[in-house]
Motif scaffolding. Structure first.
Motif, mmCIF file in Angstrom:
data_model
loop_
_atom_site.group_PDB
_atom_site.id
_atom_site.type_symbol
_atom_site.label_atom_id
_atom_site.label_comp_id
_atom_site.label_asym_id
_atom_site.label_seq_id
_atom_site.Cartn_x
_atom_site.Cartn_y
_atom_site.Cartn_z
ATOM 1 N N THR A 1 -5.943 -8.394 -4.103
ATOM 2 C CA THR A 1 -6.320 -7.356 -5.065
ATOM 3 C C THR A 1 -7.832 -7.172 -5.050
ATOM 4 O OG1 THR A 1 -6.518 -8.962 -6.853
ATOM 5 C CG2 THR A 1 -4.398 -7.890 -6.613
ATOM 6 N N TYR B 1 -6.076 -6.212 -14.239
ATOM 7 C CA TYR B 1 -5.092 -6.634 -13.229
ATOM 8 C C TYR B 1 -4.264 -7.807 -13.767
ATOM 9 C CZ TYR B 1 -7.628 -3.758 -9.812
ATOM 10 O OH TYR B 1 -8.202 -2.716 -9.146
ATOM 11 N N ALA C 1 -3.985 -4.191 -3.779
ATOM 12 C CA ALA C 1 -4.157 -3.247 -4.886
ATOM 13 C C ALA C 1 -5.630 -2.921 -5.120
ATOM 14 C CB ALA C 1 -3.562 -3.839 -6.161
ATOM 15 N N ILE D 1 -0.410 -3.314 -8.382
ATOM 16 C CA ILE D 1 -0.279 -4.701 -7.922
ATOM 17 C C ILE D 1 1.123 -5.047 -7.424
ATOM 18 C CG2 ILE D 1 -2.230 -5.635 -9.260
ATOM 19 C CD1 ILE D 1 -0.273 -6.911 -11.123
#
Ligand SMILES: [Zn+2]
Ligand SMILES: [Zn+2]
Length: 281
Positions: A8, A22, A242, A248
């Motif tokens: 991510t 996140y 992501a 995600i």
């Protein structure tokens, strides 16, 4: 099955959103672990990686989140580190002093011999066209071979936990604009690279982050590559690369189906310093 994501980005590099957003999304989705992998700084100016001066702040921010959410989710502190021939490598000594939980080794750029710059091979057709003209005599086979050569050099040097998007060089190849993945020379490059992955015992990422996602062939690596990797018993980890909190788990169900079709029955994830296998269900 347990959902995790160890790839991510965030506002610290070319993504958007605070890392905490996140984490909150991961909690909503019932993830058991979330890894942050901002692009490690490059030795030249660019608009997509962490800046050198922000590296410490980024690492501290992730450590803070780790602590705040420790009873709810495991947070992992990582970097996506570029291999750039003669310039940088995930194996560089400096990364081992950062106390990272994991890292992803990736190749994103090639050198433009005319301008001295390093445009992305996964960005725009314009950049690809410029690179082809300025460095590779307009011969796509030379560009792709150079990309996979870098991949293999990076794999042989090691220093990373997961191998990032093995065939991201196909990103701009919509409708086979630049080359056919069936071409013998292309299959040969991939075969040699998978052999390097196998030889080094590397864990390969299955990456659903293609922003130009059209169908299952948009996955990195392509389904036919995953079939070969399966036959070679190469372990895989699922991640979505992501760049926004709501991405995600992007395309995870499709990716798991592609893996099953390729013959995979298991994926792996990181728990502490250990690699754990789990059945695909
Ligand atoms: Zn990447
Ligand atoms: Zn990434």
């Amino acid at each position: 099955m347990i959902y995790t994501n160890f790839h991510t980005h965030s506002k610290y590099c070319d993504g958007s959103g605070d890392p905490e957003e996140y984490v909150l999304r991961a909690l909503e989705l019932g993830f058991t672990a979330l890894g942050f992998s901002s692009h490690a700084p490059l030795p030249f100016e660019n608009d997509w990686t962490l800046e050198k001066r922000d590296l410490t702040g980024y690492l501290e921010d992730i450590d803070k989140l780790k602590n705040i959410y420790k009873d709810k989710i495991e947070i992992y502190k990582g970097l996506e580190i570029d291999y750039i021939r003669d310039l940088m490598s995930p194996a560089d000594r400096k990364y081992s002093s950062l106390n990272l939980d994991f890292s992803i080794g990736s190749v994103h750029v090639q050198k433009d011999e005319r301008t001295g710059e390093f445009p992305g091979i996964d960005y725009t057709e314009h950049d690809m066209d410029q690179l082809l003209e300025n460095t590779f005599s307009n011969d796509i086979t030379l560009l792709i071979k150079s990309y996979y050569k870098d991949m293999r050099e990076m794999i042989s040097q090691g220093g990373f936990t997961f191998l990032g998007h093995l065939d991201v060089v196909k990103k701009t190849n919509n409708g086979s604009k630049y080359f056919s993945e069936n071409a013998r020379w292309y299959r040969e490059e991939v075969k040699n690279t998978l052999a390097a992955v196998k030889e080094k015992g590397v864990i390969m990422e299955v990456n659903t982050g293609n922003s130009r996602w059209e169908n299952k062939t948009s996955i990195f690596p392509s389904p036919w590559i995953l079939r070969q990797a399966r036959q070679m018993d190469i372990p895989v980890i699922l991640s979505s690369d992501a760049h926004r909190p709501d991405r995600i788990d992007a395309h995870f169900p499709e990716a798991l189906q592609v893996l099953k079709d390729a013959g995979y029955r298991e994926t792996v994830y990181l728990k502490g310093k250990k690699i754990i296998s789990q059945k695909i269900s």
